[in-house]
Scaffold this motif. Structure first.
Motif, mmCIF file in Angstrom:
data_model
loop_
_atom_site.group_PDB
_atom_site.id
_atom_site.type_symbol
_atom_site.label_atom_id
_atom_site.label_comp_id
_atom_site.label_asym_id
_atom_site.label_seq_id
_atom_site.Cartn_x
_atom_site.Cartn_y
_atom_site.Cartn_z
ATOM 1 N N VAL A 165 0.833 -1.198 0.000
ATOM 2 C CA VAL A 165 0.000 0.000 0.000
ATOM 3 C C VAL A 165 0.870 1.250 0.000
ATOM 4 C CG1 VAL A 165 -1.668 1.339 1.323
ATOM 5 C CG2 VAL A 165 -1.949 -1.133 1.102
ATOM 6 N N VAL A 166 1.907 1.253 0.849
ATOM 7 C CA VAL A 166 2.814 2.400 0.913
ATOM 8 C C VAL A 166 3.530 2.591 -0.418
ATOM 9 C CG1 VAL A 166 4.896 3.300 2.006
ATOM 10 C CG2 VAL A 166 3.147 2.184 3.399
ATOM 11 N N GLU A 167 3.955 1.488 -1.019
ATOM 12 C CA GLU A 167 4.663 1.584 -2.296
ATOM 13 C C GLU A 167 3.762 2.146 -3.383
ATOM 14 O OE1 GLU A 167 7.046 -1.360 -5.385
ATOM 15 O OE2 GLU A 167 6.538 -2.054 -3.368
ATOM 16 N N GLU A 168 2.491 1.725 -3.393
ATOM 17 C CA GLU A 168 1.559 2.243 -4.390
ATOM 18 C C GLU A 168 1.315 3.734 -4.196
ATOM 19 O OE1 GLU A 168 -1.906 -0.126 -4.069
ATOM 20 O OE2 GLU A 168 -1.013 -1.917 -4.984
ATOM 21 N N ALA A 169 1.225 4.182 -2.921
ATOM 22 C CA ALA A 169 1.025 5.600 -2.653
ATOM 23 C C ALA A 169 2.230 6.416 -3.115
ATOM 24 C CB ALA A 169 0.774 5.814 -1.166
ATOM 25 N N GLU A 170 3.432 5.907 -2.849
ATOM 26 C CA GLU A 170 4.634 6.603 -3.283
ATOM 27 C C GLU A 170 4.722 6.660 -4.797
ATOM 28 O OE1 GLU A 170 7.774 4.518 -1.420
ATOM 29 O OE2 GLU A 170 7.514 5.476 0.545
ATOM 30 N N GLU A 171 4.296 5.589 -5.441
ATOM 31 C CA GLU A 171 4.315 5.556 -6.906
ATOM 32 C C GLU A 171 3.402 6.622 -7.480
ATOM 33 O OE1 GLU A 171 5.168 4.239 -10.771
ATOM 34 O OE2 GLU A 171 6.089 3.577 -8.894
ATOM 35 N N ALA A 172 2.224 6.797 -6.851
ATOM 36 C CA ALA A 172 1.273 7.781 -7.347
ATOM 37 C C ALA A 172 1.788 9.205 -7.163
ATOM 38 C CB ALA A 172 -0.064 7.611 -6.638
ATOM 39 N N GLU A 173 2.556 9.461 -6.097
ATOM 40 C CA GLU A 173 3.053 10.800 -5.813
ATOM 41 C C GLU A 173 4.354 11.121 -6.533
ATOM 42 O OE1 GLU A 173 3.453 11.029 -1.621
ATOM 43 O OE2 GLU A 173 1.296 10.857 -1.208
ATOM 44 N N TRP A 174 5.086 10.130 -7.011
ATOM 45 C CA TRP A 174 6.409 10.342 -7.577
ATOM 46 C C TRP A 174 6.324 11.070 -8.913
ATOM 47 C CZ3 TRP A 174 9.409 9.227 -11.803
ATOM 48 C CH2 TRP A 174 10.781 9.348 -11.631
ATOM 49 N N LYS A 175 7.173 12.053 -9.102
ATOM 50 C CA LYS A 175 7.247 12.793 -10.350
ATOM 51 C C LYS A 175 8.706 12.918 -10.782
ATOM 52 C CE LYS A 175 2.858 13.704 -10.779
ATOM 53 N NZ LYS A 175 2.054 13.101 -11.893
ATOM 54 N N LEU A 176 8.929 12.856 -12.080
ATOM 55 C CA LEU A 176 10.280 12.961 -12.615
ATOM 56 C C LEU A 176 10.730 14.413 -12.599
ATOM 57 C CD1 LEU A 176 12.721 11.690 -14.090
ATOM 58 C CD2 LEU A 176 11.515 12.144 -16.238
ATOM 59 N N VAL A 177 11.881 14.672 -12.008
ATOM 60 C CA VAL A 177 12.475 15.999 -11.981
ATOM 61 C C VAL A 177 13.893 15.896 -12.533
ATOM 62 C CG1 VAL A 177 13.190 17.951 -10.563
ATOM 63 C CG2 VAL A 177 11.100 16.694 -9.986
ATOM 64 N N LEU A 178 14.181 16.646 -13.605
ATOM 65 C CA LEU A 178 15.494 16.619 -14.242
ATOM 66 C C LEU A 178 16.126 18.012 -14.122
ATOM 67 C CD1 LEU A 178 14.645 14.630 -17.507
ATOM 68 C CD2 LEU A 178 15.598 13.748 -15.380
ATOM 69 N N GLU A 179 17.234 18.093 -13.408
ATOM 70 C CA GLU A 179 17.893 19.382 -13.228
ATOM 71 C C GLU A 179 18.639 19.798 -14.504
ATOM 72 O OE1 GLU A 179 20.368 16.477 -10.676
ATOM 73 O OE2 GLU A 179 18.441 16.449 -11.731
ATOM 74 N N GLU A 180 18.832 21.099 -14.638
ATOM 75 C CA GLU A 180 19.531 21.635 -15.793
ATOM 76 C C GLU A 180 21.027 21.296 -15.710
ATOM 77 O OE1 GLU A 180 18.237 23.069 -18.447
ATOM 78 O OE2 GLU A 180 16.235 22.721 -17.603
ATOM 79 N N VAL A 181 21.648 21.173 -16.868
ATOM 80 C CA VAL A 181 23.059 20.782 -16.923
ATOM 81 C C VAL A 181 23.777 21.647 -17.949
ATOM 82 C CG1 VAL A 181 22.562 18.396 -16.270
ATOM 83 C CG2 VAL A 181 22.601 19.030 -18.685
ATOM 84 N N PRO A 182 25.109 21.689 -17.906
ATOM 85 C CA PRO A 182 25.865 22.429 -18.934
ATOM 86 C C PRO A 182 25.675 21.793 -20.303
ATOM 87 C CG PRO A 182 27.233 21.942 -17.015
ATOM 88 C CD PRO A 182 25.976 21.161 -16.851
ATOM 89 N N PRO A 183 25.897 22.528 -21.379
ATOM 90 C CA PRO A 183 25.770 21.949 -22.725
ATOM 91 C C PRO A 183 26.826 20.872 -22.963
ATOM 92 C CG PRO A 183 26.741 24.135 -22.831
ATOM 93 C CD PRO A 183 26.271 23.958 -21.425
ATOM 94 N N ALA A 184 26.566 20.020 -23.947
ATOM 95 C CA ALA A 184 27.495 18.934 -24.270
ATOM 96 C C ALA A 184 28.841 19.500 -24.699
ATOM 97 C CB ALA A 184 26.909 18.053 -25.364
ATOM 98 N N SER A 185 29.901 18.970 -24.093
ATOM 99 C CA SER A 185 31.244 19.447 -24.428
ATOM 100 C C SER A 185 32.265 18.477 -23.851
ATOM 101 C CB SER A 185 31.488 20.851 -23.854
ATOM 102 O OG SER A 185 31.434 20.824 -22.429
ATOM 103 N N TYR A 186 33.522 18.651 -24.276
ATOM 104 C CA TYR A 186 34.612 17.860 -23.706
ATOM 105 C C TYR A 186 35.877 18.702 -23.684
ATOM 106 C CZ TYR A 186 36.040 17.117 -28.565
ATOM 107 O OH TYR A 186 36.431 17.307 -29.865
ATOM 108 N N GLU A 187 36.795 18.343 -22.797
ATOM 109 C CA GLU A 187 38.049 19.072 -22.654
ATOM 110 C C GLU A 187 39.140 18.115 -22.226
ATOM 111 O OE1 GLU A 187 39.904 22.907 -20.193
ATOM 112 O OE2 GLU A 187 38.058 21.900 -19.513
ATOM 113 N N VAL A 188 40.298 18.219 -22.850
ATOM 114 C CA VAL A 188 41.457 17.391 -22.511
ATOM 115 C C VAL A 188 42.516 18.294 -21.886
ATOM 116 C CG1 VAL A 188 43.283 15.882 -23.367
ATOM 117 C CG2 VAL A 188 40.989 15.749 -24.359
#
Length: 558
Positions: free
Chosen positions: A93-116
């Motif tokens: 029951v607890v797992e189902e409640a958590e599943e219903a409340e869970w939302k995907l949050v993706l934080e912002e990141v720097p643009p794609a790049s590389y450095e040597v």
């Protein structure tokens, strides 16, 4: 492998898992504990009315292997309510409640790049070269940092790969001398050290020992995209080793193991044609997510690992929850974008830290050998393929042809047995393909849209829960299924914590199934890999009522 999956379905059906039949046969003098509401318990009731009224509540049912006067099975309900049943229900029951409340949050990141970058900070002197890669994917803030020159300097190449607080160490090494063989002698090892997560193994033997099943599967992930890119004719024994030295528990390290091993191989003198990298893709809240966290993967409908170069995808592996083909193509492209930036960075790192590739030990094809092979033996190969021979007769004819070819070229090309066999194999493969293309028939006479006769028999053995025999041509599979309660789940000790599997499959390919002798013991990596593929066949509704199901596949003829 597809044939083995069919056998799994049949044997599970014979064990009353997928079967809609009412009866469940319990061997005499045996007992089984069945959870209420399971198909085993409902199997005791034979009519629809009986099944509807068969509601024992929270009781467990003990099925005795006895029959009444009418020959019907008798089941006795035992009042065995326990606190753990209630606890499991509350947890769900607890797992189902958590599943219903869970939302995907993706934080912002720097643009794609590389450095040597390079710095003279190696212990004892020398440069440390560092590649820092930002993938530019939302939700993946930690850069991938690949460093070489600091540790493992006796290997042909060694790198550490860091993401967050996870650190992997990978090496590539080769022997000095070549071997007189006709295949690439490449071996791959991967180990998840328990110390990386600040823990020890829960087993009696605390020392990290032979690879666990999931480590073997990662080895196969590493091997598949790299092997085809090593130059033809490379015959130095080559070994790739990788370890997880630190694990933060945030994301799986499987794709990192591929990238780290590929980076070490790219920087070594082994002639790898292009750098290789890998990425993981999930599908959560209707959007694709790159290298999702373990928490996010609990809500993902896709678990996809992609490996390749900046030019092409070399390997995909994963599982999906009935996603459309268009979305799967998008997921592969999405993962490939992350691979491109990693490979571009590895190319730059190779320019400052990579060794010169070793090609001088690769022997070029013997001049004129293939042309002479085609001229002298094409007619003989076509005669074998076009004749009405059985599989055994065709195999014998091919063996005789091989001996004739070796004798014919022994004087002109002494000590070149492997090269002669390779030329004959090339000829036979081309003629086999040409026959199928020009005539529309295979070498056994079947048309391209025909399959061999398939025969199936269920209920093969009297004392097992389920069994089946499948036969397709000369290929045969014996499959058995074993059912058990929650205490019989397979416990797997991993750096991410203890896991339990309620469905697992043992696949066995003994040497006798192809008429040969060989080692018999612990399963080989191919057997482990095929068993894992079959486990993904698990139907979401078929096994909800069973705590443990153990199908066993034995290939007895092939």
């Amino acid at each position: 492998m597809r044939f083995a999956l069919v056998a799994v379905a049949a044997v599970l059906s014979s064990a009353s898992i997928l079967s809609p039949s009412y009866a469940f046969v319990v061997p005499f003098s045996s007992r089984a504990l069945v959870h209420p509401g399971s198909s085993l318990a409902f199997g005791i009731a034979r009519s629809s009315e009986e099944r509807k009224s068969f509601n024992p509540g929270n009781k467990r049912w003990r099925i005795h292997s006895t029959v009444d006067a009418s020959g019907e099975a008798v089941a006795e309900a035992v009042d065995a309510e326990s606190s753990n049943v209630a606890e499991k229900a509350d947890a769900e029951v607890v797992e189902e409640a958590e599943e219903a409340e869970w939302k995907l949050v993706l934080e912002e990141v720097p643009p794609a790049s590389y450095e040597v970058t390079s710095s003279p900070t190696a212990p004892g002197g020398g440069n440390v070269h560092t590649l820092t890669i930002h993938l530019g994917a939302p939700g993946h803030p930690d850069p991938i940092v690949i460093e070489t020159g600091k540790i493992g300097r006796q290997a042909s190449a060694a790198v550490t790969l860091t993401r967050g607080e996870s650190v992997l160490y990978a090496t590539a090494s080769r022997d000095k001398d070549t071997r007189d063989i006709d295949f690439l002698p490449l071996s791959v090892e991967h180990q998840e050290r328990f110390s990386s997560a600040g823990m020890t193994s829960g087993s009696y033997n605390k020392r990290d020992g032979r690879p666990a099943e999931h480590e073997i599967l990662v080895c196969r992930l590493i091997d598949r995209p790299l092997r085809p890119l090593i130059a033809d004719g490379w015959r130095h024994e080559t070994q790739l080793l990788s370890w997880i030295l630190s694990y933060d528990g945030v994301r799986t390290c499987d794709p990192l193991a591929v990238t780290a091993s590929a980076a070490a191989l790219w920087l070594s003198d082994v002639p790898l044609s292009k750098p290789v990298a890998a990425a993981m893709v999930g599908y959560i809240d209707e959007q694709l997510v790159l290298n999702p966290t373990t928490e996010q993967m609990k809500h993902s409908r896709l678990n996809l690992t992609v490996a390749g170069t900046k030019d092409a995808v070399l390997m995909i592996e994963g599982a999906a929850d009935f996603l459309p083909e268009k979305l799967m193509v998008e997921a592969v492209k999405f993962g490939h974008e992350a691979i491109k930036i990693q490979c571009a960075g590895l190319e730059e790192l190779g320019k400052v830290a990579g060794k010169e590739k070793k090609f001088d030990s690769i022997r070029p094809p013997l001049e004129g050998l293939q042309e002479m092979m085609d001229e002298m033996f094409t007619a003989k190969v076509d005669e074998i393929y076009n004749s009405d021979l059985s599989k055994e007769e065709q195999s014998s004819a091919s063996s005789e042809l091989t001996e004739s070819v070796l004798g014919a070229f022994e004087e002109k090309f002494p000590d070149e047995k492997a090269a002669i066999k390779a030329a004959l194999k090339d000829l036979m493969c081309r003629r086999m393909f040409e026959k199928a293309k020009s005539t529309g028939t295979r070498i056994d006479g079947r048309k391209l849209d025909e399959v061999r006769v398939i025969d199936a028999e269920a209920g093969l053995f009297p004392r097992v829960h389920g069994s089946a025999l499948f036969t397709r041509g000369q290929t045969q599979v014996v499959a058995t299924a074993t059912l058990g309660d929650s205490g019989m789940r397979q416990k797997i000790d991993k750096i991410s914590g203890m896991e339990e599997k309620r469905f697992y499959l043992q696949y066995t390919f003994p040497p006798s199934c192809v008429g040969e002798t060989g080692r018999v013991g612990a399963p080989g990596r191919r057997e482990v890999g095929h068993g894992n593929l079959a486990e993904r066949y698990e139907h979401p509704h078929s096994f909800d009522l069973f705590s443990r199901i153990l199908p066993s596949l034995l290939l007895i003829s092939n």
